[in-house]
Design a protein around this motif. Sequence first.
Motif, PDB file in Angstrom:
ATOM      1  N   MET A 279      30.588 -34.063  21.380  1.00 16.74           N
ATOM      2  CA  MET A 279      29.957 -35.259  20.814  1.00 16.74           C
ATOM      3  C   MET A 279      30.447 -35.472  19.377  1.00 16.74           C
ATOM      4  SD  MET A 279      25.884 -36.120  20.349  1.00 16.74           S
ATOM      5  CE  MET A 279      25.575 -36.074  22.108  1.00 16.74           C
ATOM      6  N   SER A 280      30.841 -36.684  19.050  1.00 13.97           N
ATOM      7  CA  SER A 280      31.344 -36.968  17.703  1.00 13.97           C
ATOM      8  C   SER A 280      30.205 -36.948  16.689  1.00 13.97           C
ATOM      9  CB  SER A 280      32.012 -38.341  17.669  1.00 13.97           C
ATOM     10  OG  SER A 280      31.043 -39.374  17.811  1.00 13.97           O
ATOM     11  N   ASN A 281      30.562 -36.811  15.426  1.00 16.26           N
ATOM     12  CA  ASN A 281      29.543 -36.844  14.370  1.00 16.26           C
ATOM     13  C   ASN A 281      28.830 -38.186  14.327  1.00 16.26           C
ATOM     14  OD1 ASN A 281      29.840 -34.227  13.535  1.00 16.26           O
ATOM     15  ND2 ASN A 281      31.098 -34.707  11.742  1.00 16.26           N
ATOM     16  N   PHE A 282      29.559 -39.252  14.619  1.00 13.22           N
ATOM     17  CA  PHE A 282      28.903 -40.560  14.645  1.00 13.22           C
ATOM     18  C   PHE A 282      27.855 -40.605  15.749  1.00 13.22           C
ATOM     19  CE2 PHE A 282      28.636 -44.831  16.525  1.00 13.22           C
ATOM     20  CZ  PHE A 282      27.962 -45.452  15.481  1.00 13.22           C
ATOM     21  N   ASP A 283      28.189 -40.069  16.917  1.00 13.03           N
ATOM     22  CA  ASP A 283      27.222 -40.050  18.015  1.00 13.03           C
ATOM     23  C   ASP A 283      25.990 -39.228  17.653  1.00 13.03           C
ATOM     24  OD1 ASP A 283      28.719 -41.666  19.701  1.00 13.03           O
ATOM     25  OD2 ASP A 283      29.778 -39.972  20.606  1.00 13.03           O
ATOM     26  N   VAL A 284      26.212 -38.129  16.938  1.00 10.87           N
ATOM     27  CA  VAL A 284      25.085 -37.306  16.497  1.00 10.87           C
ATOM     28  C   VAL A 284      24.171 -38.115  15.583  1.00 10.87           C
ATOM     29  CG1 VAL A 284      24.407 -35.279  15.126  1.00 10.87           C
ATOM     30  CG2 VAL A 284      26.302 -35.111  16.760  1.00 10.87           C
ATOM     31  N   LEU A 285      24.769 -38.818  14.636  1.00 13.02           N
ATOM     32  CA  LEU A 285      23.971 -39.630  13.713  1.00 13.02           C
ATOM     33  C   LEU A 285      23.281 -40.775  14.439  1.00 13.02           C
ATOM     34  CD1 LEU A 285      26.404 -39.778  10.652  1.00 13.02           C
ATOM     35  CD2 LEU A 285      24.210 -38.583  10.755  1.00 13.02           C
ATOM     36  N   ARG A 286      24.009 -41.454  15.288  1.00 12.68           N
ATOM     37  CA  ARG A 286      23.424 -42.585  16.014  1.00 12.68           C
ATOM     38  C   ARG A 286      22.273 -42.117  16.909  1.00 12.68           C
ATOM     39  NH1 ARG A 286      27.341 -45.931  19.873  1.00 12.68           N
ATOM     40  NH2 ARG A 286      27.554 -43.827  20.719  1.00 12.68           N
ATOM     41  N   ASN A 287      22.460 -41.014  17.599  1.00 15.61           N
ATOM     42  CA  ASN A 287      21.403 -40.497  18.471  1.00 15.61           C
ATOM     43  C   ASN A 287      20.187 -40.043  17.676  1.00 15.61           C
ATOM     44  OD1 ASN A 287      23.033 -40.972  20.670  1.00 15.61           O
ATOM     45  ND2 ASN A 287      23.681 -38.847  20.911  1.00 15.61           N
ATOM     46  N   SER A 288      20.415 -39.622  16.440  1.00 20.31           N
ATOM     47  CA  SER A 288      19.313 -39.107  15.625  1.00 20.31           C
ATOM     48  C   SER A 288      18.318 -40.196  15.229  1.00 20.31           C
ATOM     49  CB  SER A 288      19.859 -38.416  14.368  1.00 20.31           C
ATOM     50  OG  SER A 288      20.346 -39.363  13.417  1.00 20.31           O
ATOM     51  N   VAL A 289      18.738 -41.458  15.300  1.00 24.73           N
ATOM     52  CA  VAL A 289      17.829 -42.550  14.912  1.00 24.73           C
ATOM     53  C   VAL A 289      17.191 -43.236  16.119  1.00 24.73           C
ATOM     54  CG1 VAL A 289      19.073 -42.951  12.766  1.00 24.73           C
ATOM     55  CG2 VAL A 289      19.659 -44.316  14.766  1.00 24.73           C
TER      56      VAL A 289
END
Length: 211
Positions: free
Chosen positions: A1-11
Amino acid sequence: MSNFDVLRNSVGDLWEKYIRHEFVIKMKEGTLPLDSFKYYMVQDSKYVNVMLKSLLNASSKAPLDKITNILNSIFNTRDKGLEVEKEVFRELNIDEAIINEIGYNLVNYAYTRHLYYYSSVGWEEFLAAWTPCMVGYRFIGEFVKGSPNKVYNLWASFYGSDEYGKRVEVILDSLESIKINEELKNIFKNSVNFEIFFWESALRKDPTIFK
């Protein structure tokens, strides 16, 4: 999972509320009142000026290869962005005098100060604060393209373009080089909320009081 996906999923669902906000959907449908969009464009122009200052402020803290790629991408595609902006401004009868005469609304004032603050804290913090705007507009531009309203379709033609896509690619590449932690997730979430509030302030046409 990309870092962007991690951030997006976190919200959670906040991301969808941002990129598929009522303002965005009405642009796509062509039903957004032009006076709301004109209000948005003036506020966005003021936002972009501070955003660029924030990027330059943060650049001294960034890895040289990453910031070089980002700045090159932005300046290499700037002509197309300015060309589209100029056409949109002409359609809406906006000029520099109007932009300078009108102040910031409360949301824009707070959002730009949020960005500039994190540009002074560090590169990773700024990147987390900046990513929702830059990457989110790629999703939004691709969605709004094809709007029956020529102004909204014109506006989307840049954010949905290959040129803008190149900006997003280098930002996402830089994002992959950092370690995501809870602080960065919180910064990212605050920026997503600011983006949502930005749309809502344009729908309401909030008072502009901060010069």
